[in-house]
Design an enzyme around this catalytic site. Structure first.
Site, mmCIF file in Angstrom:
data_model
loop_
_atom_site.group_PDB
_atom_site.id
_atom_site.type_symbol
_atom_site.label_atom_id
_atom_site.label_comp_id
_atom_site.label_asym_id
_atom_site.label_seq_id
_atom_site.Cartn_x
_atom_site.Cartn_y
_atom_site.Cartn_z
ATOM 1 N N GLU A 58 -0.978 4.180 -10.056
ATOM 2 C CA GLU A 58 -0.956 4.558 -8.642
ATOM 3 C C GLU A 58 0.472 4.950 -8.228
ATOM 4 O O GLU A 58 0.680 5.926 -7.531
ATOM 5 C CB GLU A 58 -1.459 3.352 -7.828
ATOM 6 N N ASP B 25 1.330 3.444 3.798
ATOM 7 C CA ASP B 25 1.040 2.236 4.578
ATOM 8 C C ASP B 25 2.209 1.330 4.960
ATOM 9 O O ASP B 25 2.399 1.030 6.117
ATOM 10 C CB ASP B 25 0.021 1.376 3.815
ATOM 11 N N TYR C 51 -10.197 0.598 -5.010
ATOM 12 C CA TYR C 51 -10.700 1.453 -3.916
ATOM 13 C C TYR C 51 -12.064 2.034 -4.286
ATOM 14 O O TYR C 51 -12.156 3.155 -4.780
ATOM 15 C CB TYR C 51 -9.723 2.592 -3.641
ATOM 16 N N GLY D 139 -0.837 7.396 5.421
ATOM 17 C CA GLY D 139 -1.032 7.431 3.973
ATOM 18 C C GLY D 139 0.067 6.669 3.243
ATOM 19 O O GLY D 139 -0.028 6.426 2.051
ATOM 20 N N TRP E 210 -7.716 11.658 2.301
ATOM 21 C CA TRP E 210 -6.767 12.589 1.667
ATOM 22 C C TRP E 210 -6.868 12.509 0.146
ATOM 23 O O TRP E 210 -6.616 13.494 -0.545
ATOM 24 C CB TRP E 210 -5.358 12.509 2.244
ATOM 25 N N ASP E 211 -7.315 11.350 -0.363
ATOM 26 C CA ASP E 211 -7.555 11.263 -1.818
ATOM 27 C C ASP E 211 -8.553 12.341 -2.232
ATOM 28 O O ASP E 211 -8.352 13.050 -3.222
ATOM 29 C CB ASP E 211 -8.141 9.898 -2.197
HETATM 30 C C1 9WN Z 1 -5.475 1.755 3.012
HETATM 31 C C2 9WN Z 1 -6.643 5.052 -1.342
HETATM 32 C C3 9WN Z 1 -5.576 4.722 -0.318
HETATM 33 C C4 9WN Z 1 -4.603 5.897 -0.092
HETATM 34 C C5 9WN Z 1 -3.395 5.485 0.740
HETATM 35 C C6 9WN Z 1 -2.751 4.263 0.071
HETATM 36 C C7 9WN Z 1 -3.769 3.136 -0.032
HETATM 37 C C8 9WN Z 1 -5.236 1.817 1.506
HETATM 38 C C9 9WN Z 1 -5.011 0.414 0.992
HETATM 39 O O1 9WN Z 1 -4.893 3.572 -0.787
HETATM 40 O O2 9WN Z 1 -4.143 2.721 1.279
HETATM 41 O O3 9WN Z 1 -5.802 3.001 3.526
HETATM 42 O O4 9WN Z 1 -5.965 -0.354 1.005
HETATM 43 O O5 9WN Z 1 -3.905 0.053 0.617
HETATM 44 O O6 9WN Z 1 -1.624 3.864 0.748
HETATM 45 O O7 9WN Z 1 -2.484 6.544 0.820
HETATM 46 O O8 9WN Z 1 -5.268 6.937 0.548
HETATM 47 O O9 9WN Z 1 -6.066 5.522 -2.521
#
Ligand code: 9WN
Length: 438
Positions: free
Chosen positions: A408, A175, A35, A173, A41-42
């Site tokens: 995670e 998913d 990411y 959040g 929310w992170d």
């Molecule tokens: C899609 C970043 C995010 C969190 C979410 C988690 C995951 C994303 C993904 O990662 O979601 O939004 O690509 O899987 O489920 O809660 O904010 O850490």
């Protein structure tokens, strides 16, 4: 488990190191590779971690995030990295947010995430050494937070129920929670859309991530939003995924309460916020409480039915203090039952009922433990006087990281770490757990 002084210090140092490594120029990414952009929310959780030792970074995190806020108040779930291109899918252009008259000139996604930010702002103020500066920060954030909450009540609560809806699984959040299986399984969208996932490129076993079918739905929903030019009324009328989610509404109502607290500090208007709080508390209790199952259920607005099953999100009204004492007792009973704990040595809180077929101990939101959910529920239990249970969850969380690192998510039985490594909110919330007031 007792946490020794030296051990506590070491864990705090390691947590800070994770945040430092994930820090980009103006914000902190959730993880080094998986990411690379800023997530809504992170960043709320991350700023709470920083608030214990770096006021400036805590404030900066949210100031940067809110630069991506849309004209109608929506706070997008992703604000793309301004300083470099990242190669993530969905990539910054995929969302085509310029189709909306409300979008911003920055690259962002076109959906939101649980609104933790007013709570994060209050925490930053409370932990701040420089209160004068922190007050300036609250004054800057207050109108932006208010606009965000106003957006949620204006556009996501069209029937004026005091419950806002989410319109994409990513907005929860959580998913790929089994909560959405019933909806996902009956969605038919017509012809196939071609796209290339990027989350599968990071050496994380595929079994730990959402399936192709789930991803197809995520992407197709986005295509629908683009077709509707992100018009909320149109989406509400036509989308197959419209859900009043317990977690989202609980996080919102806790934030409403903290926004009221902030409005007192900055001398802002209060009456609207008070109305939101009362209405949302009542509706969480009336509409989302399931008397038979003695649990809080999401509500599927499209089918007009409750969404059944025990997900860890159903405990969230403890966090927002929206349930009564009797309900709280029932929730604690369930948390201690075989639905969430298999044996003495297993860890809390699995994200899904461990007795069910859909439960997968390694798959994302379909079983593993997440530190943010533990943090919410541990806080809530303590508010209702369940100090031992709250402490159990806090200690479990610390033990999981000690044992497996800053993963995670974690295996509820063995404590093994899954998903991406060096995950920012695992680090930042561990800091908050370790700084817990005596
Ligand atoms: C899609 C970043 C995010 C969190 C979410 C988690 C995951 C994303 C993904 O990662 O979601 O939004 O690509 O899987 O489920 O809660 O904010 O850490």
């Amino acid at each position: 488990m007792k946490i020794k002084k030296g051990e506590r210090k070491k864990l705090i140092e390691e947590s800070k190191k994770v945040l430092k490594q994930n820090h980009e120029v103006y914000f902190t990414k959730p993880s080094p590779t998986l990411y690379p952009n800023q997530y809504s929310w992170d960043s709320g959780f991350i700023s709470i971690g920083y608030s214990h030792y770096d006021q400036e970074k805590a404030e900066q995190e949210l100031i940067t995030l809110f630069q991506g806020q849309w004209k109608n108040g929506m706070l997008p779930h992703v604000v793309y990295n301004k300083t470099r291109k990242t190669g993530e899918f969905p990539h910054r252009k995929f969302w085509k947010i310029s189709l909306s008259k409300n979008s911003t000139s920055l690259h962002t996604s076109g959906i939101t995430q649980p609104p933790i930010h007013a709570t994060a702002c209050k925490t930053i103020y409370q932990n701040a050494k420089d209160k004068e500066r922190a007050l300036g920060f609250l004054e800057y954030m207050y109108p932006r937070l208010l606009d965000y909450h106003q957006y949620l009540y204006n556009y996501r609560d069209p029937e004026n129920e005091g419950l806002v809806y989410i319109r994409h699984p990513w907005e929860s959040g959580m998913d790929n929670s089994p909560l959405w299986d019933g909806i996902i399984n009956i969605i038919h969208f017509g012809k196939e859309i071609k796209y290339k996932r990027s989350d599968t490129r990071h050496k994380i076993p595929l079994l730990q991530r959402p399936t192709k079918k789930e991803y197809d739905v995520y992407i197709r929903l986005i295509e629908r939003f683009k077709k509707s030019k992100y018009d909320e009324k149109m989406i509400y009328k036509k989308s197959p995924f419209i859900v009043q989610n317990v977690l989202f509404n609980s996080v919102l109502n806790k934030s409403n309460k903290d926004l009221l607290w902030i409005s007192k500090k900055v001398d802002g208007p209060k009456s609207q916020i008070k109305k939101w709080i009362t209405k949302t508390t009542n509706s969480i209790n009336k509409k989302l409480w399931n008397r038979n199952e003695k649990f809080f259920n999401d509500f599927n607005v499209v089918s007009n039915k409750k969404v059944h099953g025990f997900a860890s999100s159903g405990f969230m009204p403890l966090y927002s203090e929206d349930c009564n004492k009797k309900q709280a007792k029932e929730l604690v009973k369930l948390l201690s039952s075989k639905a969430f704990k298999e044996k003495r040595k297993s860890f809390l809180i699995p994200s899904w009922d461990i007795r069910r077929d859909e439960f997968k101990k390694y798959n994302y939101w379909r079983g593993p433990i997440w530190i943010n959910i533990n943090w919410f529920i541990s806080k809530g239990l303590s508010k209702y006087g369940f100090k031992n249970k709250s402490e159990d969850i806090r200690k479990n969380s610390i033990e999981l990281v000690k044992k497996s690192g800053f993963h995670e998510y974690f295996d509820p039985f063995t404590g093994e770490g899954y998903g991406t490594k060096k995950f920012s909110w695992t680090a930042s919330l561990l800091i908050d757990f370790l700084f817990k007031k005596k």
